[in-house]
Enzyme design. Structure first.
Site, PDB file in Angstrom:
ATOM      1  N   GLN A 123      44.735  49.728  45.338  1.00 32.76           N
ATOM      2  CA  GLN A 123      45.940  49.190  44.710  1.00 32.76           C
ATOM      3  C   GLN A 123      47.057  50.228  44.718  1.00 32.76           C
ATOM      4  O   GLN A 123      46.881  51.360  44.263  1.00 32.76           O
ATOM      5  CB  GLN A 123      45.615  48.754  43.264  1.00 32.76           C
ATOM      6  N   ASP A 175      43.916  44.544  53.238  1.00 31.70           N
ATOM      7  CA  ASP A 175      45.349  44.574  52.939  1.00 31.70           C
ATOM      8  C   ASP A 175      46.169  44.760  54.219  1.00 31.70           C
ATOM      9  O   ASP A 175      47.398  44.660  54.183  1.00 31.70           O
ATOM     10  CB  ASP A 175      45.641  45.741  51.984  1.00 31.70           C
ATOM     11  N   LYS A 216      43.112  39.562  41.033  1.00 30.95           N
ATOM     12  CA  LYS A 216      42.377  39.546  42.315  1.00 30.95           C
ATOM     13  C   LYS A 216      40.880  39.408  42.045  1.00 30.95           C
ATOM     14  O   LYS A 216      40.183  38.644  42.723  1.00 30.95           O
ATOM     15  CB  LYS A 216      42.678  40.819  43.112  1.00 30.95           C
TER      16      LYS A 216
END
Ligand code: NAD
Length: 290
Positions: free
Chosen positions: A98, A121, A54
């Site tokens: 994450q 997200d 990412k």
């Protein structure tokens, strides 16, 4: 092979190339680039690879990356303090915590510390609620990537029978809502669905997001259907999806491979969400969904 294979890698690259141009224009106009902060707690090797990918993708697109790594035993208040600081930092347009987190941490509570404006997200209750109610907001990256692939291949959704296997908050549920928003007739299957095969065989569009290697066989697939495989399963044969690709490709009309299908789209959509978040923070009245 009867099916056309969807090249997710090539499509993701096209999206990323186009985004790099948009990011450059944004940076020139705003005087600073969009910024993505990633927070990784612990040393899980798969998460390490995901976060590094990412960050690399951000750099390639001209997005500023803020790569925060905390020890596996980092206490909840340390993670919370970092997330609050990032939420207040104007250089940070989007925050990605994450997952999974180490067991001593409450992933849901920590995720909720990310404000909806920076929730790239799309996993907070506010973002999920906005999606459920059809309001603008940031949408989860993997389901958005699936929709992008369907659109890129002109898959008709209005009135189509769509079956989603899996009901996770990360993939299955938001994807079902995105398909519903596009006027598909949506059925969501899960581990307790009776007669999974016959439900799946009704689908014009079948999406598997389960995490069971090759669960979807030829008997689950209507001839000519579009089959999207979100599954990523690591086994003795390397990475395999939730779909028995070789068999199903003989019956489907369109199919994604694993790897090289949905996976590359997830990062492309994360970059797109980061730019959308940065734009919305520049002009809060113009908050748009991606
Ligand atoms: P999850 O474990 O949270 O959810 C799995 C879902 O599948 C559950 O809703 C469960 O009810 C259902 N399920 C389990 N066994 C089933 C069965 N035998 N029949 C029908 N349904 C069953 O998983 P997730 O986070 O949604 O991820 C699903 C898969 O997608 C995993 O393989 C994951 O690695 C992959 N994934 C890929 C990407 C990507 O970028 N391509 C992103 C996220 C997840």
């Amino acid at each position: 092979m009867a099916a056309t294979v969807i090249d997710g890698k090539a499509h993701a690259q096209r999206v990323r190339d186009a985004l790099a141009g948009e990011v450059a224009r944004f940076t020139e106009q705003a005087g600073a680039p969009p910024g993505l902060a990633t927070v990784l707690v612990g040393d899980d090797p798969a998460s390490d690879v995901y976060v590094s990918n990412k960050q690399r993708a951000c750099a390639a697109a001209g997005i500023a990356g803020f790569d925060h790594r905390l020890a596996p035993d980092a206490p909840a208040d340390e993670v919370a303090t970092l997330l609050r600081a990032l939420d207040a930092d104007p250089a940070v347009s989007g925050i990605l915590l994450q997952l999974p987190l180490p067991e001593h941490l409450d992933a849901r509570a920590l995720t909720e510390l990310i404000g909806p404006a920076k929730d790239v997200d799309g996993l907070t209750a506010a973002s999920a609620g906005a999606l459920a109610q059809g309001r603008p907001g940031l949408r989860p990256c993997t389901p958005t990537g699936v929709m992008e692939l369907l659109d890129a291949h002109d898959v008709a959704l209005e009135g189509a029978e769509a079956v989603v296997l899996g009901r996770s908050t990360l993939v299955g549920r938001p994807l079902a809502l995105l398909l519903l928003e596009r006027h598909a007739t949506v059925t969501v299957c899960h581990s307790r669905t009776a007669d999974l095969e016959s439900v799946c065989a009704r689908a014009d569009v079948l999406v598997a997001a389960v995490g069971v290697p090759r669960l979807v066989g030829v008997g689950h697939v209507k001839p000519g259907a579009t089959v999207i495989d979100v599954g990523i399963n690591r086994g003795p044969d390397g990475l395999v999806g939730d779909v028995d690709f070789d068999a199903v490709a003989e019956r489907a009309g369109l199919i994604t491979p694993v790897p090289g299908g949905v996976g590359p789209m997830t990062i492309a959509m994360l970059l797109r969400n980061t730019l959308a978040a940065a734009r919305a923070q520049q002009a809060p009245a113009a908050v748009r969904s991606t």
